[in-house]
Design a protein around this motif. Sequence first.
Motif, PDB file in Angstrom:
ATOM      1  N   LYS A  46      -0.352 -26.138  64.576  1.00 45.36           N
ATOM      2  CA  LYS A  46      -1.469 -27.083  64.622  1.00 45.36           C
ATOM      3  C   LYS A  46      -1.857 -27.452  63.203  1.00 45.36           C
ATOM      4  O   LYS A  46      -2.007 -26.571  62.348  1.00 45.36           O
ATOM      5  CB  LYS A  46      -2.661 -26.424  65.330  1.00 45.36           C
ATOM      6  N   GLN A  47      -2.004 -28.771  62.961  1.00 50.96           N
ATOM      7  CA  GLN A  47      -2.482 -29.232  61.655  1.00 50.96           C
ATOM      8  C   GLN A  47      -3.501 -30.315  61.887  1.00 50.96           C
ATOM      9  O   GLN A  47      -3.293 -31.193  62.718  1.00 50.96           O
ATOM     10  CB  GLN A  47      -1.360 -29.882  60.850  1.00 50.96           C
ATOM     11  N   ILE A  48      -4.596 -30.257  61.136  1.00 51.32           N
ATOM     12  CA  ILE A  48      -5.567 -31.357  61.203  1.00 51.32           C
ATOM     13  C   ILE A  48      -5.667 -31.940  59.806  1.00 51.32           C
ATOM     14  O   ILE A  48      -6.096 -31.263  58.867  1.00 51.32           O
ATOM     15  CB  ILE A  48      -6.934 -30.878  61.717  1.00 51.32           C
ATOM     16  N   VAL A  49      -5.212 -33.170  59.651  1.00 49.61           N
ATOM     17  CA  VAL A  49      -5.210 -33.831  58.342  1.00 49.61           C
ATOM     18  C   VAL A  49      -5.752 -35.241  58.522  1.00 49.61           C
ATOM     19  O   VAL A  49      -5.234 -35.999  59.336  1.00 49.61           O
ATOM     20  CB  VAL A  49      -3.770 -33.921  57.758  1.00 49.61           C
ATOM     21  N   ASN A  50      -6.782 -35.592  57.742  1.00 46.48           N
ATOM     22  CA  ASN A  50      -7.285 -36.976  57.762  1.00 46.48           C
ATOM     23  C   ASN A  50      -7.559 -37.515  59.154  1.00 46.48           C
ATOM     24  O   ASN A  50      -7.041 -38.552  59.536  1.00 46.48           O
ATOM     25  CB  ASN A  50      -6.278 -37.929  57.087  1.00 46.48           C
ATOM     26  N   ASN A  51      -8.377 -36.834  59.941  1.00 47.02           N
ATOM     27  CA  ASN A  51      -8.715 -37.322  61.286  1.00 47.02           C
ATOM     28  C   ASN A  51      -7.526 -37.482  62.212  1.00 47.02           C
ATOM     29  O   ASN A  51      -7.543 -38.328  63.119  1.00 47.02           O
ATOM     30  CB  ASN A  51      -9.441 -38.676  61.218  1.00 47.02           C
ATOM     31  N   LEU A  52      -6.482 -36.699  61.973  1.00 44.53           N
ATOM     32  CA  LEU A  52      -5.338 -36.717  62.870  1.00 44.53           C
ATOM     33  C   LEU A  52      -4.993 -35.273  63.211  1.00 44.53           C
ATOM     34  O   LEU A  52      -4.782 -34.463  62.316  1.00 44.53           O
ATOM     35  CB  LEU A  52      -4.148 -37.392  62.173  1.00 44.53           C
ATOM     36  N   ARG A 104      -2.321 -32.896  64.634  1.00 41.97           N
ATOM     37  CA  ARG A 104      -0.895 -32.851  64.945  1.00 41.97           C
ATOM     38  C   ARG A 104      -0.573 -31.486  65.575  1.00 41.97           C
ATOM     39  O   ARG A 104      -0.910 -30.439  65.031  1.00 41.97           O
ATOM     40  CB  ARG A 104      -0.087 -33.054  63.663  1.00 41.97           C
ATOM     41  N   LEU A 105       0.048 -31.527  66.721  1.00 41.10           N
ATOM     42  CA  LEU A 105       0.458 -30.296  67.397  1.00 41.10           C
ATOM     43  C   LEU A 105       1.961 -30.311  67.621  1.00 41.10           C
ATOM     44  O   LEU A 105       2.518 -31.338  68.017  1.00 41.10           O
ATOM     45  CB  LEU A 105      -0.207 -30.184  68.777  1.00 41.10           C
TER      46      LEU A 105
END
Lengths: 140, 147
Positions: A106-112, A114-115
């Motif tokens: 799981k990554q949260i970068v710049n209001n996105l 990603r899973l």
Amino acid sequence: MLESVVKNLTIGDELVRLTKPPISKEQLVRYAGASGDFNPLHTDDESARKAGFDGVVAHGMLIMGFLTQAVTTWMPQRFLKKINVRFKAVTRAGDSITVTVTVMEKQIVNNLGRLVCSIEAVDQNMQVKASGTVEVQIPF
Amino acid sequence: MADRGMIGKTFEFTWPVERGKISELVAAIGDPDPIYRDPAEARQEGYPNIVAPPTFSTVAVLWTGVLFKAFEELKIPLNRILHAEQSYEYYDPILGGDTLQGVLEVKSITERQGKAGTMHYVMLETVYNNQYDHKVLKENMLIVERM
């Protein structure tokens, strides 16, 4: 809503568990017509037996359809970015497939959000029919 | 037996994304989601029209006959084919009423020794643009030819 769900997810969480009804022979006829794959392995028991199977077997792509259906029950289809699947074992008419999707990264970068998730289809005896990975991107 | 001279060969085709064909596929899969059938529902979910489901593009390579043409030119008999792997990369939604322009390419042919003998793995990659020349999807199909 989806944003808070994603933010609370941890590695190992199961996102989806979808159990399909047993695959009927009619379903295989429908799938042959819909997909354009008229290989008699899928619609003619005699041909399937000649090829070494007990009876008609499902198109691998039907199982693929189940896998992607499972993902889209959880989130809008446009968030689905990639899917890679390996077919492991043949699915027969009468088998009931369960698809599970489990968070691996799981990554949260710049209001996105990603899973990357593992995805697996098993039959009623827990035999793995197909498995792979799915990548989704959820905008916040 | 897979003809190695075919690596890099491409096959071009076009395919209209028809509402009836979408309905057939989702009915066969057993997916009740209304975005595949009802334009009003699809619009409510933010799409301009009904949506083609995630495996819809593969219908094109079969129904246009392009996949079978590739197998024929690769000299792979249909009864020796196993579908080993399938993957998709999605760039933009495919909608009812779109026209897909596809290019199928024989990306690679590799040989592996298995328990049953020599297996030829053939990777077929198809890239789809829509009627606006916008890239919408890429799919990869790994086929095994049992020798």
